[in-house]
Design an enzyme around this catalytic site. Structure first.
Site, PDB file in Angstrom:
ATOM      1  N   ILE A  57       6.843  50.506  46.219  1.00 23.12           N
ATOM      2  CA  ILE A  57       7.613  51.045  47.592  1.00 23.12           C
ATOM      3  C   ILE A  57       8.068  52.429  47.284  1.00 23.12           C
ATOM      4  CG2 ILE A  57       9.866  49.994  47.271  1.00 23.12           C
ATOM      5  CD1 ILE A  57       9.530  49.259  50.118  1.00 23.12           C
ATOM      6  N   GLY A 113      14.715  44.788  40.310  1.00 23.45           N
ATOM      7  CA  GLY A 113      13.925  44.849  41.134  1.00 23.45           C
ATOM      8  C   GLY A 113      13.620  46.240  42.106  1.00 23.45           C
ATOM      9  N   VAL A 114      13.363  46.061  43.170  1.00 26.58           N
ATOM     10  CA  VAL A 114      13.150  46.923  44.076  1.00 26.58           C
ATOM     11  C   VAL A 114      14.467  48.046  44.049  1.00 26.58           C
ATOM     12  CG1 VAL A 114      13.051  47.786  46.535  1.00 26.58           C
ATOM     13  CG2 VAL A 114      11.807  45.786  45.976  1.00 26.58           C
ATOM     14  N   ASP A 115      15.527  47.722  43.968  1.00 24.13           N
ATOM     15  CA  ASP A 115      16.844  48.360  43.907  1.00 24.13           C
ATOM     16  C   ASP A 115      16.912  49.228  42.493  1.00 24.13           C
ATOM     17  OD1 ASP A 115      19.294  49.325  44.691  1.00 24.13           O
ATOM     18  OD2 ASP A 115      20.414  47.472  44.005  1.00 24.13           O
ATOM     19  N   SER A 149      14.784  39.699  49.504  1.00 23.50           N
ATOM     20  CA  SER A 149      15.150  38.359  48.962  1.00 23.50           C
ATOM     21  C   SER A 149      14.056  37.357  48.276  1.00 23.50           C
ATOM     22  CB  SER A 149      15.765  37.364  50.062  1.00 23.50           C
ATOM     23  OG  SER A 149      17.046  37.991  50.464  1.00 23.50           O
ATOM     24  N   THR A 150      12.834  37.712  48.095  1.00 26.12           N
ATOM     25  CA  THR A 150      11.816  37.040  47.460  1.00 26.12           C
ATOM     26  C   THR A 150      11.570  37.217  46.113  1.00 26.12           C
ATOM     27  OG1 THR A 150      10.009  38.493  47.707  1.00 26.12           O
ATOM     28  CG2 THR A 150      10.491  36.816  49.599  1.00 26.12           C
ATOM     29  N   GLY A 151      12.735  37.783  45.408  1.00 22.00           N
ATOM     30  CA  GLY A 151      12.522  38.518  43.955  1.00 22.00           C
ATOM     31  C   GLY A 151      13.788  37.543  43.353  1.00 22.00           C
ATOM     32  N   TYR A 205      16.651  37.158  44.429  1.00 22.75           N
ATOM     33  CA  TYR A 205      17.440  36.018  45.216  1.00 22.75           C
ATOM     34  C   TYR A 205      16.467  34.862  45.637  1.00 22.75           C
ATOM     35  CZ  TYR A 205      21.241  39.502  45.900  1.00 22.75           C
ATOM     36  OH  TYR A 205      22.294  40.475  45.602  1.00 22.75           O
TER      37      TYR A 205
HETATM   38  N1  AR6 Z   1       7.890  47.872  45.273  1.00 20.78           N
HETATM   39  C1  AR6 Z   1       7.615  46.790  46.037  1.00 20.78           C
HETATM   40  N2  AR6 Z   1       8.049  45.527  45.789  1.00 20.78           N
HETATM   41  C2  AR6 Z   1       8.780  45.320  44.792  1.00 20.78           C
HETATM   42  C3  AR6 Z   1       9.137  46.274  43.746  1.00 20.78           C
HETATM   43  C4  AR6 Z   1       8.535  47.542  43.972  1.00 20.78           C
HETATM   44  N3  AR6 Z   1       8.910  48.697  43.323  1.00 20.78           N
HETATM   45  N4  AR6 Z   1       9.660  45.754  42.778  1.00 20.78           N
HETATM   46  C5  AR6 Z   1       9.828  44.302  43.037  1.00 20.78           C
HETATM   47  N5  AR6 Z   1       9.212  44.207  44.165  1.00 20.78           N
HETATM   48  P1  AR6 Z   1      14.003  42.203  44.427  1.00 20.78           P
HETATM   49  P2  AR6 Z   1      15.791  40.448  46.068  1.00 20.78           P
HETATM   50  C6  AR6 Z   1       8.983  42.834  44.853  1.00 20.78           C
HETATM   51  O1  AR6 Z   1      14.299  41.119  43.211  1.00 20.78           O
HETATM   52  O2  AR6 Z   1      15.101  39.207  45.908  1.00 20.78           O
HETATM   53  C7  AR6 Z   1      18.650  43.437  42.730  1.00 20.78           C
HETATM   54  O3  AR6 Z   1      19.207  43.418  41.628  1.00 20.78           O
HETATM   55  C8  AR6 Z   1       9.465  41.548  44.127  1.00 20.78           C
HETATM   56  O4  AR6 Z   1       8.166  41.038  43.407  1.00 20.78           O
HETATM   57  O5  AR6 Z   1      13.692  43.522  44.115  1.00 20.78           O
HETATM   58  O6  AR6 Z   1      16.132  40.790  47.695  1.00 20.78           O
HETATM   59  C9  AR6 Z   1      19.420  43.820  43.986  1.00 20.78           C
HETATM   60  O7  AR6 Z   1      20.574  44.757  43.245  1.00 20.78           O
HETATM   61  C10 AR6 Z   1       9.908  40.764  45.266  1.00 20.78           C
HETATM   62  O8  AR6 Z   1       8.947  39.925  45.986  1.00 20.78           O
HETATM   63  O9  AR6 Z   1      14.957  41.827  45.567  1.00 20.78           O
HETATM   64  C11 AR6 Z   1      20.175  42.518  44.370  1.00 20.78           C
HETATM   65  O10 AR6 Z   1      20.938  41.990  43.359  1.00 20.78           O
HETATM   66  C12 AR6 Z   1      10.662  41.594  46.297  1.00 20.78           C
HETATM   67  O11 AR6 Z   1      10.116  42.807  45.807  1.00 20.78           O
HETATM   68  C13 AR6 Z   1      18.865  41.561  44.208  1.00 20.78           C
HETATM   69  O12 AR6 Z   1      17.987  42.182  43.361  1.00 20.78           O
HETATM   70  C14 AR6 Z   1      12.052  41.475  46.209  1.00 20.78           C
HETATM   71  O13 AR6 Z   1      12.666  41.517  45.006  1.00 20.78           O
HETATM   72  C15 AR6 Z   1      18.190  41.391  45.311  1.00 20.78           C
HETATM   73  O14 AR6 Z   1      17.170  40.360  45.147  1.00 20.78           O
END
Ligand code: AR6
Length: 178
Positions: A15, A36-38, A126-128, A130
């Site tokens: 992303i 993750g994304v954050d 939320s799919t990572g 969380y």
């Molecule tokens: N681009 C696109 N998708 C991604 C990327 C990327 N660079 N990196 C991971 N994903 P997550 P959550 C996918 O964990 O579950 C953080 O610590 C990943 O495979 O990023 O909402 C925040 O600060 C998954 O399918 O977010 C919160 O504490 C999806 O993005 C917590 O994680 C979301 O995964 C939020 O958890």
């Protein structure tokens, strides 16, 4: 006759690389970063994003951002112009939190509309970390965006899926809507 919709597109990728008006961040209530994304968004976007988040915490969001809500900041050095931070719910097998997950997509689109972002890229919120099951997360994402995004406000809503399983789940959810 069905309401006119923007194009809903799926891409496999990162992303942080999306050249869109706004990318949505799967943040947490602190707004101060995470994994993750954050983590990727703050790393690639540079310190301006964290500085903007700290300003939000020092002003309107003293207690942080509630689950299901969204707020915009600069995108720093990312190709996008804005980051819209949203806080997904942690998945629970005992409690139905799907309304909060839908709220993430709805409120992020509301913020995008306010700031004039016509192309918006979403991750699978939320799919990572969380723990939300991907198939269900994909159905909620597609359904909510299909219902909430009008062609008058948006040109493209893009889902950016990191791996093949996520892409397949979103493809199936999109196909199921016909
Ligand atoms: N681009 C696109 N998708 C991604 C990327 C990327 N660079 N990196 C991971 N994903 P997550 P959550 C996918 O964990 O579950 C953080 O610590 C990943 O495979 O990023 O909402 C925040 O600060 C998954 O399918 O977010 C919160 O504490 C999806 O993005 C917590 O994680 C979301 O995964 C939020 O958890």
């Amino acid at each position: 006759m069905s309401r006119s919709q923007p194009s809903l597109t799926l891409v496999r990728g990162d992303i942080t690389e999306q050249d869109v008006d706004a990318v949505v961040n799967a943040a947490n209530s602190s707004l101060l970063g995470g994994g993750g994304v954050d983590g990727a968004i703050h790393r690639r976007g540079g310190p301006a994003i964290l500085a903007a988040c700290r300003d939000l915490r020092a002003s309107h969001y003293g207690k942080g951002l509630a689950t299901g809500q969204s707020v915009a900041t600069t995108a720093g050095e990312l190709p996008a112009r804005h980051v819209i931070h949203t806080v997904g719910p942690v998945y629970s097998p005992r409690e139905d939190r799907s309304g909060l997950l839908a709220s993430c997509y709805r409120t992020a689109l509301g913020v995008a509309r306010e700031i004039g972002a016509r192309t918006v890229a979403f991750p699978a919120v939320s799919t990572g970390i969380y723990g939300w099951p991907m198939d269900d997360g994909a159905r909620i994402a597609i359904r909510t965006v299909a219902e909430a995004a009008t062609a008058e406000a948006f040109d493209e809503i893009r889902f950016v899926l990191f791996d093949v399983d996520a892409y397949t789940a979103f493809q199936e959810a999109l196909d199921a809507r016909g």
